[in-house]
Design an enzyme around this catalytic site. Structure first.
Site, mmCIF file in Angstrom:
data_model
loop_
_atom_site.group_PDB
_atom_site.id
_atom_site.type_symbol
_atom_site.label_atom_id
_atom_site.label_comp_id
_atom_site.label_asym_id
_atom_site.label_seq_id
_atom_site.Cartn_x
_atom_site.Cartn_y
_atom_site.Cartn_z
ATOM 1 N N ARG A 129 -5.625 1.583 4.278
ATOM 2 C CA ARG A 129 -4.827 1.785 3.923
ATOM 3 C C ARG A 129 -4.093 0.962 2.335
ATOM 4 N NH1 ARG A 129 -2.979 0.018 8.588
ATOM 5 N NH2 ARG A 129 -0.792 -1.719 8.457
ATOM 6 N N GLU A 158 -1.892 -5.966 7.573
ATOM 7 C CA GLU A 158 0.327 -6.893 8.621
ATOM 8 C C GLU A 158 0.364 -7.203 9.546
ATOM 9 O OE1 GLU A 158 2.824 -6.136 8.039
ATOM 10 O OE2 GLU A 158 3.610 -3.817 7.862
ATOM 11 N N HIS A 206 0.901 -1.311 -0.373
ATOM 12 C CA HIS A 206 -0.097 0.330 -0.112
ATOM 13 C C HIS A 206 0.719 1.132 0.060
ATOM 14 C CE1 HIS A 206 1.078 0.980 4.212
ATOM 15 N NE2 HIS A 206 1.244 -0.314 4.521
ATOM 16 N N HIS A 213 0.825 -8.232 12.759
ATOM 17 C CA HIS A 213 0.333 -7.276 15.064
ATOM 18 C C HIS A 213 1.822 -6.828 15.567
ATOM 19 C CE1 HIS A 213 -1.835 -6.115 17.788
ATOM 20 N NE2 HIS A 213 -3.257 -5.854 17.306
#
Length: 246
Positions: A74, A101, A23, A103
């Site tokens: 995102r 993503e 992203h 964590h």
């Protein structure tokens, strides 16, 4: 890594392209804050990066049959910008939390020095350089725990992370890759995956058969399309960034 800009068409028989896209820059990337599953927006620069990615893909004659994204805005916004700019709005998009993503546990929402001051340097540095090192975990009552967020209410809480090492991210991501994405590639579909730095590094680890040490050294720029050409067994023939054609 070769950095060329070949056309997305006229591939040899049996070769399929898979495009990975991290992203665009988020507001917390910009401000150097641990982000993980925190659902923050793209920065203005991130929006421009998504537009540039779309331009590069379109100029190189890429097209897609199916797209995958994490559930975080995102990634979703980056994908929306790319598909809209490429006039591919009607292509099916599958969103899944397993593409989220890594964590960052109790580090999420903290600046680097703030985190070091609270937890010490080694818990912070260790989880960034060691494949099996996890960040400090959240308490299960913490609002940052996905199990306390309505958007993850349909998922078994035991599957949701309080924090993740890269090894744990691999364990979470791999079943979705094998069961949902690989079969689509094997059918010859042209696929775009928009996800996050660590999740895409895990995917590159699986594709390129990298060691834990190798994967921790990988870098992946925001908003820059990375193309894998795969044979019929999903083994990489080569991979390259799509660069500016002008």
């Amino acid at each position: 890594m070769p950095q060329t800009s070949p056309s997305g068409t006229n591939l040899p028989q049996g070769v399929t392209q898979l495009v990975l896209l991290r992203h665009g820059q988020s507001i917390w990337n910009r401000d150097k804050i641990f982000t993980g599953w925190s659902d923050v927006a793209l920065s203005p620069k991130g929006e421009r990066e998504a537009e540039q990615a779309a331009y590069l893909l379109k100029q190189a004659d890429f097209t897609f049959d199916l797209c995958f994204s994490s559930t975080l805005q995102r990634a979703k916004t980056t994908l929306q910008i790319v598909l809209s700019s490429m006039q591919l709005d009607k292509i099916p998009v599958h969103e899944n939390w397993r593409l989220n993503e890594r964590h960052y546990g109790a580090l999420e929402g903290m600046e680097r020095w703030q985190a070091i001051k609270k937890f010490g340097i080694w818990p912070i540095l260790g989880c960034q350089i060691k494949f099996d090192a996890a960040p400090p975990y959240l308490d299960s009552q913490d609002p940052r725990f996905p199990g306390n967020q309505s958007c993850y209410a349909h998922i078994n809480q035991d599957e949701l992370p309080l924090g993740e090492s890269m090894q744990q991210t691999l364990a979470r991501f791999k079943p979705y890759w094998q069961e949902a994405i690989q079969p689509e590639i094997q059918q010859g579909k042209k696929i775009l995956i928009v996800s996050h730095k660590n999740t895409l590094r895990i995917l590159m680890m699986l594709l390129d058969d990298l060691s834990p040490r190798q994967v921790m050294k990988l870098t992946l720029a925001t908003g820059r399309p990375l193309v894998y050409e795969l044979d019929h067994q999903l083994k990489p023939i080569r991979h390259y960034y799509v660069d500016n054609l002008t």
